[in-house]
Design a protein around this motif. Structure first.
Motif, short mmCIF file in Angstrom:
data_model
loop_
_atom_site.label_atom_id
_atom_site.label_comp_id
_atom_site.label_asym_id
_atom_site.label_seq_id
_atom_site.Cartn_x
_atom_site.Cartn_y
_atom_site.Cartn_z
N LEU A 58 -2.57 0.23 -4.64
CA LEU A 58 -2.33 0.27 -3.20
C LEU A 58 -0.88 0.56 -2.87
CD1 LEU A 58 -4.43 -2.84 -2.08
CD2 LEU A 58 -5.07 -0.43 -1.88
N LEU A 59 0.04 0.22 -3.78
CA LEU A 59 1.47 0.45 -3.54
C LEU A 59 1.76 1.93 -3.36
CD1 LEU A 59 2.98 -2.04 -6.15
CD2 LEU A 59 3.00 -2.29 -3.66
N GLU A 60 1.06 2.76 -4.11
CA GLU A 60 1.34 4.20 -4.02
C GLU A 60 0.78 4.79 -2.74
OE1 GLU A 60 1.31 8.12 -6.91
OE2 GLU A 60 0.31 6.28 -7.54
N ARG A 61 -0.29 4.20 -2.22
CA ARG A 61 -0.91 4.75 -1.01
C ARG A 61 -0.24 4.24 0.27
NH1 ARG A 61 -5.77 3.84 -4.09
NH2 ARG A 61 -6.41 2.03 -2.84
N ALA A 62 0.53 3.17 0.17
CA ALA A 62 1.18 2.61 1.36
C ALA A 62 2.33 3.50 1.82
CB ALA A 62 1.71 1.21 1.05
N ALA A 63 2.65 3.42 3.10
CA ALA A 63 3.79 4.17 3.65
C ALA A 63 5.08 3.67 3.01
CB ALA A 63 3.85 4.00 5.16
N GLY B 8 10.04 -6.65 13.54
CA GLY B 8 8.71 -6.60 12.98
C GLY B 8 8.47 -5.40 12.08
N GLU B 9 9.24 -4.33 12.27
CA GLU B 9 9.06 -3.13 11.47
C GLU B 9 9.46 -3.32 10.01
OE1 GLU B 9 13.25 -2.98 13.14
OE2 GLU B 9 11.25 -3.58 13.83
N LEU B 10 10.15 -4.44 9.71
CA LEU B 10 10.59 -4.67 8.34
C LEU B 10 9.45 -4.99 7.39
CD1 LEU B 10 13.82 -6.84 8.88
CD2 LEU B 10 13.68 -4.38 8.40
N LEU B 11 8.38 -5.59 7.89
CA LEU B 11 7.29 -6.03 7.02
C LEU B 11 6.11 -5.07 7.09
CD1 LEU B 11 6.03 -8.14 5.11
CD2 LEU B 11 5.07 -9.24 7.15
N ASP B 12 5.74 -4.52 5.94
CA ASP B 12 4.51 -3.75 5.80
C ASP B 12 3.55 -4.57 4.94
OD1 ASP B 12 2.45 -2.02 5.39
OD2 ASP B 12 3.65 -0.39 4.54
N GLU B 13 2.55 -5.17 5.58
CA GLU B 13 1.64 -6.05 4.86
C GLU B 13 0.74 -5.31 3.88
OE1 GLU B 13 -0.18 -9.28 6.95
OE2 GLU B 13 1.31 -9.20 8.57
#
Length: 389
Positions: A221-226, A326-331
């Motif tokens: 999932l890490l590779e597919r995340a923005a 809030g933009e700092l966290l990508d869950e």
């Protein structure tokens, strides 16, 4: 208040401090130690109220650096190797400028300007918190007490707020991670998983092999995340990096040790990273607390991981609510970072503390479904010993 020393050799309390061929900091050829006066003299450079004969006392748990309590009110962290505290010193200064009460108060740092090595932090001086315990003690005790009928701990939410405030300060200048970030994160986590497969043996290895597919799915999932944003995070955040100390009005929780992940090379520790990595590390440590609590209770108790579920939710809810940026966290990064941290804990156990493997083994076994390809025994805690790990 900061101080600057200059020269190839610097005199501290009559001792000649030098940098040896291995970039280790030595005083008269030996590593400084509590009682030799070096820490006291360095403390006096940033706090002139320290008496010339103020007492020194060692903190024996610090193996990388020399940490000394001076005058029962200051901690002097004298670096073991050149430039080892540059990162921590810089981040603590930023938090001090923001008047953060979520970290130990920075009194000052001592910089050494060397003619051939350049400038680096020689020592960091912070407040000493009497009666403080780290989270591997107080958190486990609280969970055991709760499972024995005591009150539900409220500190997961308190920690969520503290970590969010720290991220808001350190992430003020966050930048895009770059298009290659996802592939790099996935590759690093995949390497960690492959390495864990090599060092995990016996029942631990069987349970890990049966859960490799699940761990690998989360890592991909890490590779597919923005790519998201990155900034200088804590880097080694877990409950053991949170001190709890009594105050006149109650209890204080203080985040310490901004040196970064000790398992990474110094150059890697200096790199900016995503806020989600800190959050994932703290979430994993709540699962590890549940494992240690079961060891302390000398039995498997499903209620321990039920507590961890509630604690994780409370931490995340408070973090989300408190985070102004809030933009700092990508869950979307959390599952992959959690999987990486779980297997990294097995690496840590293999390299430094073999008896610790039971804790990440418990969390991996609980959080990830088994393919049942290999015969495995159910996880059980090892015999209890009067330690926190």
């Amino acid at each position: 208040m900061n101080s600057l020393l200059s020269g190839e050799r610097v005199d501290v309390d009559g001792r000649s401090m030098t940098v040896d061929a291995g970039l280790r900091i030595v005083a008269d050829g030996r590593r400084p130690a509590a009682g030799d006066g070096v820490a006291r003299s360095l403390a006096r450079l940033v706090d002139d109220t320290v008496a010339p004969d103020a007492p020194e006392r060692a903190i024996t748990v610090d193996q990388t650096n020399t940490s000394v309590i001076v005058d029962e009110r200051l901690i002097v962290k004298l670096v073991g190797r050149w430039a080892a505290a540059d990162r921590a010193g810089a981040l603590l200064e930023r938090l001090a400028e923001a008047r953060s009460d979520d970290v130990d108060r920075l009194v000052g740092r001592i910089e050494w300007r060397h003619p051939s090595l350049g400038s680096a932090t020689l020592a960091v001086v912070t407040e000493y918190l009497p009666g403080a315990e780290d989270g591997w003690t107080w958190a486990v005790d609280d969970v055991v007490a709760a499972l024995d009928g005591g009150p539900e701990p409220d500190w997961p939410a308190l920690l969520g707020g503290r970590v969010a405030r720290i991220h808001d300060v350190l992430g003020a200048d966050a930048r895009p991670s770059g298009d290659g970030a996802g592939a790099a994160r996935s590759a690093r986590a995949s390497d960690a998983l492959r390495g864990a497969m090599l060092v995990a043996h016996g029942d631990v290895g069987a349970r890990l092999r049966n859960r490799r597919a699940s761990l690998d799915r989360d890592i991909r999932l890490l590779e597919r995340a923005a790519p998201g944003l990155e900034f200088p995070i804590h880097g080694d955040l877990h409950v053991g990096q949170v001190l709890r100390s009594p105050t006149a009005t109650g209890t204080r929780y203080t985040v310490i040790d901004f040196d970064g992940d000790p398992q990474l090379a110094a150059s890697e520790r200096e790199r900016a990273d995503a806020a989600a990595r800190d959050v994932a590390h703290l979430l994993v440590s709540l699962d590890l607390v549940a494992a240690v609590a079961q060891k302390q209770m000398r039995r498997v108790d499903p209620r321990a991981f039920a507590w961890a579920d509630r604690a994780r939710a409370a931490f995340l809810d408070a973090y989300r609510t408190s985070l102004r940026r809030g933009e700092l966290l990508d869950e979307a990064l959390l599952p992959g970072f959690e999987a990486e941290q779980l297997v990294a804990e097995l690496h840590y156990a293999d390299r430094f503390l073999p008896r610790w493997a039971y804790a990440p083994d418990a969390a991996i076994t609980h959080r990830h479904p088994s393919t049942n390809e290999h015969p495995e025994e159910p996880w059980t805690p090892p015999p209890f010993e009067p330690t926190s790990s």
